[in-house]
Design a protein around this motif. Sequence first.
Motif, PDB file in Angstrom:
ATOM      1  N   PHE A 245       0.696  -1.159  -0.167  1.00  0.00           N
ATOM      2  CA  PHE A 245       0.017  -0.064   0.153  1.00  0.00           C
ATOM      3  C   PHE A 245       0.945   1.066  -0.119  1.00  0.00           C
ATOM      4  CE2 PHE A 245      -2.179   2.904   2.857  1.00  0.00           C
ATOM      5  CZ  PHE A 245      -3.088   3.457   2.007  1.00  0.00           C
ATOM      6  N   PHE A 246       1.785   1.288   0.664  1.00  0.00           N
ATOM      7  CA  PHE A 246       2.848   2.328   0.888  1.00  0.00           C
ATOM      8  C   PHE A 246       3.579   2.618  -0.515  1.00  0.00           C
ATOM      9  CE2 PHE A 246       6.780   4.259   1.952  1.00  0.00           C
ATOM     10  CZ  PHE A 246       6.320   5.251   2.544  1.00  0.00           C
ATOM     11  N   ALA A 247       3.795   1.764  -1.025  1.00  0.00           N
ATOM     12  CA  ALA A 247       4.878   1.861  -2.168  1.00  0.00           C
ATOM     13  C   ALA A 247       3.747   2.286  -3.281  1.00  0.00           C
ATOM     14  CB  ALA A 247       5.251   0.512  -2.764  1.00  0.00           C
ATOM     15  N   ALA A 248       2.607   1.750  -3.540  1.00  0.00           N
ATOM     16  CA  ALA A 248       1.653   2.356  -4.555  1.00  0.00           C
ATOM     17  C   ALA A 248       1.386   3.727  -4.319  1.00  0.00           C
ATOM     18  CB  ALA A 248       0.322   1.313  -4.660  1.00  0.00           C
ATOM     19  N   LEU A 249       0.826   4.105  -2.939  1.00  0.00           N
ATOM     20  CA  LEU A 249       0.390   5.325  -2.570  1.00  0.00           C
ATOM     21  C   LEU A 249       1.553   6.487  -2.763  1.00  0.00           C
ATOM     22  CD1 LEU A 249      -1.962   6.910  -1.888  1.00  0.00           C
ATOM     23  CD2 LEU A 249      -1.192   6.443   0.660  1.00  0.00           C
ATOM     24  N   THR A 250       2.881   5.969  -2.501  1.00  0.00           N
ATOM     25  CA  THR A 250       4.011   6.878  -2.661  1.00  0.00           C
ATOM     26  C   THR A 250       4.092   7.260  -4.212  1.00  0.00           C
ATOM     27  OG1 THR A 250       5.056   6.128  -0.603  1.00  0.00           O
ATOM     28  CG2 THR A 250       6.340   7.197  -2.288  1.00  0.00           C
ATOM     29  N   CYS A 251       4.041   6.091  -5.084  1.00  0.00           N
ATOM     30  CA  CYS A 251       4.359   6.345  -6.619  1.00  0.00           C
ATOM     31  C   CYS A 251       3.196   7.299  -7.090  1.00  0.00           C
ATOM     32  CB  CYS A 251       4.261   5.033  -7.287  1.00  0.00           C
ATOM     33  SG  CYS A 251       4.747   5.091  -8.842  1.00  0.00           S
TER      34      CYS A 251
ATOM     35  N   LYS B  88      -6.393   6.962  -8.939  1.00  0.00           N
ATOM     36  CA  LYS B  88      -6.146   5.942 -10.083  1.00  0.00           C
ATOM     37  C   LYS B  88      -4.699   5.810 -10.436  1.00  0.00           C
ATOM     38  CE  LYS B  88      -8.013   5.625 -14.708  1.00  0.00           C
ATOM     39  NZ  LYS B  88      -8.671   6.158 -15.823  1.00  0.00           N
ATOM     40  N   LEU B  89      -4.324   4.722 -10.763  1.00  0.00           N
ATOM     41  CA  LEU B  89      -2.990   4.713 -11.071  1.00  0.00           C
ATOM     42  C   LEU B  89      -2.982   3.939 -12.517  1.00  0.00           C
ATOM     43  CD1 LEU B  89       0.072   4.385 -10.740  1.00  0.00           C
ATOM     44  CD2 LEU B  89      -0.181   2.004  -9.811  1.00  0.00           C
ATOM     45  N   SER B  90      -2.608   4.801 -13.377  1.00  0.00           N
ATOM     46  CA  SER B  90      -2.627   4.485 -14.865  1.00  0.00           C
ATOM     47  C   SER B  90      -1.202   4.106 -15.505  1.00  0.00           C
ATOM     48  CB  SER B  90      -3.102   5.798 -15.676  1.00  0.00           C
ATOM     49  OG  SER B  90      -4.381   6.122 -15.415  1.00  0.00           O
ATOM     50  N   LEU B  91      -1.002   2.682 -15.832  1.00  0.00           N
ATOM     51  CA  LEU B  91      -0.017   2.287 -16.193  1.00  0.00           C
ATOM     52  C   LEU B  91       0.175   2.152 -17.808  1.00  0.00           C
ATOM     53  CD1 LEU B  91       1.000  -0.681 -13.888  1.00  0.00           C
ATOM     54  CD2 LEU B  91       2.157   1.802 -13.957  1.00  0.00           C
ATOM     55  N   PRO B  92       1.282   2.343 -18.524  1.00  0.00           N
ATOM     56  CA  PRO B  92       1.128   2.093 -20.063  1.00  0.00           C
ATOM     57  C   PRO B  92       0.833   0.752 -20.523  1.00  0.00           C
ATOM     58  CG  PRO B  92       3.267   2.267 -19.420  1.00  0.00           C
ATOM     59  CD  PRO B  92       2.378   2.295 -18.231  1.00  0.00           C
ATOM     60  N   ILE B  93      -0.310   0.198 -19.855  1.00  0.00           N
ATOM     61  CA  ILE B  93      -0.762  -1.378 -20.283  1.00  0.00           C
ATOM     62  C   ILE B  93      -2.273  -1.374 -20.303  1.00  0.00           C
ATOM     63  CG2 ILE B  93      -0.768  -3.666 -19.812  1.00  0.00           C
ATOM     64  CD1 ILE B  93       1.411  -3.126 -17.819  1.00  0.00           C
ATOM     65  N   GLU B  94      -2.734  -1.628 -21.462  1.00  0.00           N
ATOM     66  CA  GLU B  94      -4.237  -1.549 -21.983  1.00  0.00           C
ATOM     67  C   GLU B  94      -4.846  -2.682 -21.264  1.00  0.00           C
ATOM     68  OE1 GLU B  94      -5.231  -0.430 -25.578  1.00  0.00           O
ATOM     69  OE2 GLU B  94      -4.042   1.205 -25.576  1.00  0.00           O
ATOM     70  N   ASP B  95      -6.110  -2.499 -20.520  1.00  0.00           N
ATOM     71  CA  ASP B  95      -6.803  -3.556 -20.172  1.00  0.00           C
ATOM     72  C   ASP B  95      -8.068  -3.988 -21.080  1.00  0.00           C
ATOM     73  OD1 ASP B  95      -7.919  -5.754 -18.668  1.00  0.00           O
ATOM     74  OD2 ASP B  95      -8.924  -4.460 -17.105  1.00  0.00           O
ATOM     75  N   VAL B  96      -7.252  -4.773 -22.316  1.00  0.00           N
ATOM     76  CA  VAL B  96      -8.306  -5.103 -23.496  1.00  0.00           C
ATOM     77  C   VAL B  96      -8.138  -6.379 -23.731  1.00  0.00           C
ATOM     78  CG1 VAL B  96      -8.521  -2.600 -24.506  1.00  0.00           C
ATOM     79  CG2 VAL B  96      -6.548  -4.072 -25.000  1.00  0.00           C
ATOM     80  N   PRO B  97      -9.086  -7.139 -24.531  1.00  0.00           N
ATOM     81  CA  PRO B  97      -8.581  -8.397 -24.825  1.00  0.00           C
ATOM     82  C   PRO B  97      -7.742  -8.825 -26.087  1.00  0.00           C
ATOM     83  CG  PRO B  97     -10.967  -8.013 -24.822  1.00  0.00           C
ATOM     84  CD  PRO B  97     -10.348  -6.744 -24.623  1.00  0.00           C
TER      85      PRO B  97
ATOM     86  N   ARG C 299      -4.854  -2.219 -11.247  1.00  0.00           N
ATOM     87  CA  ARG C 299      -6.061  -2.947 -11.597  1.00  0.00           C
ATOM     88  C   ARG C 299      -7.417  -2.752 -10.492  1.00  0.00           C
ATOM     89  NH1 ARG C 299      -6.087  -9.498 -10.816  1.00  0.00           N
ATOM     90  NH2 ARG C 299      -5.880  -9.394 -13.120  1.00  0.00           N
ATOM     91  N   ASN C 300      -7.041  -2.432  -9.538  1.00  0.00           N
ATOM     92  CA  ASN C 300      -8.207  -2.123  -8.320  1.00  0.00           C
ATOM     93  C   ASN C 300      -8.261  -0.623  -7.831  1.00  0.00           C
ATOM     94  OD1 ASN C 300      -8.699  -4.959  -8.703  1.00  0.00           O
ATOM     95  ND2 ASN C 300      -7.496  -5.286  -6.846  1.00  0.00           N
ATOM     96  N   GLY C 301      -7.189   0.066  -8.346  1.00  0.00           N
ATOM     97  CA  GLY C 301      -7.029   1.383  -7.825  1.00  0.00           C
ATOM     98  C   GLY C 301      -6.252   1.364  -6.387  1.00  0.00           C
ATOM     99  N   VAL C 302      -5.512   2.628  -6.201  1.00  0.00           N
ATOM    100  CA  VAL C 302      -4.639   2.811  -5.064  1.00  0.00           C
ATOM    101  C   VAL C 302      -5.533   3.232  -3.858  1.00  0.00           C
ATOM    102  CG1 VAL C 302      -2.573   4.001  -4.256  1.00  0.00           C
ATOM    103  CG2 VAL C 302      -2.835   3.403  -6.421  1.00  0.00           C
ATOM    104  N   GLN C 303      -5.826   2.434  -3.027  1.00  0.00           N
ATOM    105  CA  GLN C 303      -6.868   2.778  -1.843  1.00  0.00           C
ATOM    106  C   GLN C 303      -6.314   1.915  -0.764  1.00  0.00           C
ATOM    107  OE1 GLN C 303     -10.684   1.432  -2.657  1.00  0.00           O
ATOM    108  NE2 GLN C 303     -10.127   0.376  -4.386  1.00  0.00           N
TER     109      GLN C 303
END
Length: 298
Positions: A44-50, A120-129, A214-218
């Motif tokens: 949690f700390f790592a994701a929120l810090t980023c 919301k954490l956006s990585l340059p990876i699309e969640d598409v089939p 995937r789930n949001g930073v929370q």
Amino acid sequence: MNFFFEVLIGGLLSGVMYALVALGFVLIYKASGVFNFAQGAMVFFAALTCVGLSEKFDLSIWLAIPLTMAVMVVLGLAIEKIVLRPLVNQPEITLFMATIGLTFFIEGLAQLLWGSQPHKLSLPIEDVPIEFIMEKFNILVSQFDVIAALICAILVTGLALLFSKTKIGRALRAVADDHQAALAVGIPLQQIWGIVWTVAGFVALVAGLLWGARNGVQFALTFVALKALPVLILGGFTSVPGAIVGGLIIGASEKLAEVYIGPLVGGGIEGWFPYVLALLFLLVRPEGLFGEKIIRRI
């Protein structure tokens, strides 16, 4: 049958990500013989810090990630020096209680620095089939899940090789077996623990980024670590390969149970089925699939 394979593949891909979280527990346990209850808080700390660095200072994600890695290294070294080092040769329950205290401290520090609201954490990876798989096999497989699983697999494999084939790995196993004996033969205990906590911080960063995307930073990210408990029980608390196999079993069984058993017993089965499976497994093989049997002379 296509739907079955779709569910199974999705579960296996999630299982690889569970294995990554479980790996953080395994590394600390192998080095100090203590269950690091604070691993979820570190994720949690790592994701929120980023996210916090990216939003507050208007940085790109590619710059925020290495800065967060530096923060996690400092955090890991600080934990080793301030908390773990003074407790050398103390009972395991003392170290375990210390990690519980660390959990609340890290969670509070993260929210004190960056706030408690979800991000919301956006990585340059699309969640598409993936179109190729969709067209050829008529199976929906998420591109994000596949790439995330590949990242986790590469990281887990690299760490497995590091700790099984290198001098650091041999020193780590010696420290895990007996702290005093390791010190007696010249193994630098504090240095080994520092390396392990640093690696655990890096693992927490990768897990936090993937699960956060995937789930949001929370705050709920801290509970992702709880899903690692059945993984550890199945694979063994001291085995890196066990974390991988346990993660795959838990991920696949969780998704299959949700789809095929869930309608019969009600919703929410994916939340408790892995723990029931782990409980049943404990009755058969308490040390896990890859754990070492402990033989005590009486």
